[in-house]
Motif scaffolding. Structure first.
Motif, PDB file in Angstrom:
ATOM      1  N   ALA A   8       0.052   8.068  -3.520  1.00 23.46           N
ATOM      2  CA  ALA A   8       0.715   6.851  -3.070  1.00 23.46           C
ATOM      3  C   ALA A   8      -0.141   5.667  -3.486  1.00 23.46           C
ATOM      4  O   ALA A   8      -1.366   5.683  -3.311  1.00 23.46           O
ATOM      5  CB  ALA A   8       0.883   6.874  -1.554  1.00 23.46           C
ATOM      6  N   VAL A   9       0.498   4.641  -4.048  1.00 25.72           N
ATOM      7  CA  VAL A   9      -0.220   3.455  -4.501  1.00 25.72           C
ATOM      8  C   VAL A   9       0.494   2.196  -4.007  1.00 25.72           C
ATOM      9  O   VAL A   9       1.675   2.231  -3.682  1.00 25.72           O
ATOM     10  CB  VAL A   9      -0.359   3.429  -6.047  1.00 25.72           C
ATOM     11  N   SER A  10      -0.233   1.101  -3.981  1.00 26.66           N
ATOM     12  CA  SER A  10       0.363  -0.151  -3.504  1.00 26.66           C
ATOM     13  C   SER A  10       1.191  -0.849  -4.584  1.00 26.66           C
ATOM     14  O   SER A  10       2.123  -1.573  -4.273  1.00 26.66           O
ATOM     15  CB  SER A  10      -0.720  -1.086  -2.976  1.00 26.66           C
ATOM     16  N   ASP A  11       0.853  -0.619  -5.872  1.00 26.66           N
ATOM     17  CA  ASP A  11       1.574  -1.249  -6.980  1.00 26.66           C
ATOM     18  C   ASP A  11       1.681  -0.231  -8.115  1.00 26.66           C
ATOM     19  O   ASP A  11       0.725  -0.034  -8.871  1.00 26.66           O
ATOM     20  CB  ASP A  11       0.841  -2.508  -7.431  1.00 26.66           C
ATOM     21  N   VAL A  12       2.833   0.412  -8.224  1.00 23.01           N
ATOM     22  CA  VAL A  12       3.023   1.486  -9.206  1.00 23.01           C
ATOM     23  C   VAL A  12       2.790   0.992 -10.630  1.00 23.01           C
ATOM     24  O   VAL A  12       2.101   1.651 -11.418  1.00 23.01           O
ATOM     25  CB  VAL A  12       4.434   2.116  -9.073  1.00 23.01           C
ATOM     26  N   GLU A  13       3.346  -0.149 -10.964  1.00 20.29           N
ATOM     27  CA  GLU A  13       3.224  -0.632 -12.347  1.00 20.29           C
ATOM     28  C   GLU A  13       1.782  -0.992 -12.704  1.00 20.29           C
ATOM     29  O   GLU A  13       1.318  -0.700 -13.802  1.00 20.29           O
ATOM     30  CB  GLU A  13       4.183  -1.798 -12.575  1.00 20.29           C
ATOM     31  N   LYS A  14       1.042  -1.580 -11.783  1.00 12.92           N
ATOM     32  CA  LYS A  14      -0.375  -1.896 -12.009  1.00 12.92           C
ATOM     33  C   LYS A  14      -1.181  -0.611 -12.166  1.00 12.92           C
ATOM     34  O   LYS A  14      -2.002  -0.484 -13.080  1.00 12.92           O
ATOM     35  CB  LYS A  14      -0.913  -2.735 -10.853  1.00 12.92           C
ATOM     36  N   HIS A  56      12.663  11.810   0.729  1.00 12.21           N
ATOM     37  CA  HIS A  56      11.638  12.628   1.369  1.00 12.21           C
ATOM     38  C   HIS A  56      10.845  11.922   2.444  1.00 12.21           C
ATOM     39  O   HIS A  56       9.946  12.500   3.039  1.00 12.21           O
ATOM     40  CB  HIS A  56      10.658  13.143   0.308  1.00 12.21           C
ATOM     41  N   GLY A  57      11.114  10.674   2.698  1.00 11.69           N
ATOM     42  CA  GLY A  57      10.324   9.919   3.664  1.00 11.69           C
ATOM     43  C   GLY A  57       9.147   9.234   2.985  1.00 11.69           C
ATOM     44  O   GLY A  57       8.889   9.432   1.806  1.00 11.69           O
ATOM     45  N   ARG A  58       8.449   8.423   3.740  1.00 16.57           N
ATOM     46  CA  ARG A  58       7.332   7.644   3.223  1.00 16.57           C
ATOM     47  C   ARG A  58       6.106   8.527   2.984  1.00 16.57           C
ATOM     48  O   ARG A  58       5.856   9.470   3.714  1.00 16.57           O
ATOM     49  CB  ARG A  58       6.974   6.555   4.231  1.00 16.57           C
ATOM     50  N   PHE A  59       5.321   8.187   1.964  1.00 15.53           N
ATOM     51  CA  PHE A  59       4.124   8.955   1.635  1.00 15.53           C
ATOM     52  C   PHE A  59       2.896   8.538   2.412  1.00 15.53           C
ATOM     53  O   PHE A  59       1.987   9.321   2.605  1.00 15.53           O
ATOM     54  CB  PHE A  59       3.793   8.823   0.138  1.00 15.53           C
ATOM     55  N   GLY A  60       2.843   7.305   2.804  1.00 17.98           N
ATOM     56  CA  GLY A  60       1.629   6.836   3.447  1.00 17.98           C
ATOM     57  C   GLY A  60       1.893   5.760   4.471  1.00 17.98           C
ATOM     58  O   GLY A  60       3.018   5.330   4.682  1.00 17.98           O
ATOM     59  N   ASP A  61       0.818   5.333   5.079  1.00 20.01           N
ATOM     60  CA  ASP A  61       0.854   4.334   6.128  1.00 20.01           C
ATOM     61  C   ASP A  61      -0.191   3.278   5.766  1.00 20.01           C
ATOM     62  O   ASP A  61      -1.365   3.592   5.617  1.00 20.01           O
ATOM     63  CB  ASP A  61       0.528   5.007   7.460  1.00 20.01           C
ATOM     64  N   ARG A  62       0.238   2.023   5.626  1.00 19.79           N
ATOM     65  CA  ARG A  62      -0.685   0.947   5.258  1.00 19.79           C
ATOM     66  C   ARG A  62      -1.819   0.779   6.266  1.00 19.79           C
ATOM     67  O   ARG A  62      -2.830   0.153   5.967  1.00 19.79           O
ATOM     68  CB  ARG A  62       0.057  -0.368   5.086  1.00 19.79           C
ATOM     69  N   ALA A  63      -1.677   1.324   7.461  1.00 19.35           N
ATOM     70  CA  ALA A  63      -2.736   1.219   8.460  1.00 19.35           C
ATOM     71  C   ALA A  63      -3.946   2.089   8.098  1.00 19.35           C
ATOM     72  O   ALA A  63      -5.017   1.919   8.667  1.00 19.35           O
ATOM     73  CB  ALA A  63      -2.198   1.623   9.834  1.00 19.35           C
ATOM     74  N   HIS A  64      -3.779   3.005   7.158  1.00 17.64           N
ATOM     75  CA  HIS A  64      -4.873   3.889   6.740  1.00 17.64           C
ATOM     76  C   HIS A  64      -5.249   3.563   5.306  1.00 17.64           C
ATOM     77  O   HIS A  64      -4.380   3.295   4.469  1.00 17.64           O
ATOM     78  CB  HIS A  64      -4.449   5.352   6.852  1.00 17.64           C
ATOM     79  N   PRO A  65      -6.542   3.629   4.988  1.00 21.03           N
ATOM     80  CA  PRO A  65      -6.960   3.296   3.620  1.00 21.03           C
ATOM     81  C   PRO A  65      -6.472   4.338   2.614  1.00 21.03           C
ATOM     82  O   PRO A  65      -6.507   5.535   2.876  1.00 21.03           O
ATOM     83  CB  PRO A  65      -8.487   3.286   3.697  1.00 21.03           C
ATOM     84  N   LEU A  66      -5.986   3.850   1.473  1.00 18.16           N
ATOM     85  CA  LEU A  66      -5.594   4.766   0.409  1.00 18.16           C
ATOM     86  C   LEU A  66      -6.843   5.400  -0.198  1.00 18.16           C
ATOM     87  O   LEU A  66      -7.883   4.765  -0.277  1.00 18.16           O
ATOM     88  CB  LEU A  66      -4.820   4.025  -0.678  1.00 18.16           C
ATOM     89  N   GLY A  67      -6.720   6.625  -0.616  1.00 16.07           N
ATOM     90  CA  GLY A  67      -7.805   7.284  -1.325  1.00 16.07           C
ATOM     91  C   GLY A  67      -8.906   7.854  -0.472  1.00 16.07           C
ATOM     92  O   GLY A  67      -9.828   8.487  -0.993  1.00 16.07           O
ATOM     93  N   ASN A  68      -8.863   7.675   0.821  1.00 14.22           N
ATOM     94  CA  ASN A  68      -9.934   8.171   1.668  1.00 14.22           C
ATOM     95  C   ASN A  68      -9.978   9.701   1.633  1.00 14.22           C
ATOM     96  O   ASN A  68      -9.018  10.368   1.994  1.00 14.22           O
ATOM     97  CB  ASN A  68      -9.727   7.691   3.107  1.00 14.22           C
ATOM     98  N   GLY A  69     -11.092  10.245   1.156  1.00 16.72           N
ATOM     99  CA  GLY A  69     -11.285  11.687   1.138  1.00 16.72           C
ATOM    100  C   GLY A  69     -10.636  12.404  -0.030  1.00 16.72           C
ATOM    101  O   GLY A  69     -10.564  13.630  -0.039  1.00 16.72           O
ATOM    102  N   VAL A  70     -10.155  11.657  -1.030  1.00 14.56           N
ATOM    103  CA  VAL A  70      -9.488  12.267  -2.180  1.00 14.56           C
ATOM    104  C   VAL A  70     -10.291  11.973  -3.441  1.00 14.56           C
ATOM    105  O   VAL A  70     -10.729  10.848  -3.659  1.00 14.56           O
ATOM    106  CB  VAL A  70      -8.059  11.687  -2.354  1.00 14.56           C
TER     107      VAL A  70
END
Length: 123
Positions: A8-14, A56-70
């Motif tokens: 999950a990303v905040s800006d797919v094209e970027k 399929h529903g949303r992949f993530g929650d903006r309240a949590h940092p993306l990439g944490n632990g991946v």
């Protein structure tokens, strides 16, 4: 079986532009909601807009940092060139190119535009 990593990303094209430059990938789909990144005709990664639900529903929650632990690993024949391209794009380098004795290869650890840890490793 083959992995088909999707993040999950905040800006797919970027993110698509960043990964295409660093990995030498091409767009296999394109658009603001979803992307398939392809190298030599092989799917290497999928990008999905964080808040788009589709079927399929949303992949993530903006309240949590993306990439944490991946950590997302890519093997490449052109480690030096890929590392230089990432640096030219302003990627944060977490660990410069170094030898990893556990894997018996060289690698660089970077952060992508959403702060995912991306490891580029020599073949």
């Amino acid at each position: 079986m083959r992995p088909q990593t999707l993040i999950a990303v905040s800006d797919v094209e970027k993110s698509s532009a960043w990964y295409c430059e660093v990995l030498g990938a091409t767009s296999g789909h394109g658009g603001p909601d979803y992307e398939r990144l392809v190298v030599d005709g092989v799917l290497v990664m999928q990008l999905h807009q964080l808040e788009v639900e589709h079927h399929h529903g949303r992949f993530g929650d903006r309240a949590h940092p993306l990439g944490n632990g991946v950590a997302i690993w890519f093997e490449t024949d052109g480690l030096e060139a890929a590392a230089e391209q990432a640096r030219a794009l302003g990627a944060t380098v977490q660990t410069e190119i170094h030898y990893n004795p556990n894997a018996d290869h060289h690698e660089i650890w970077l952060r992508d535009p959403d702060d995912y840890l991306v490891v580029l490793a020599s073949v």
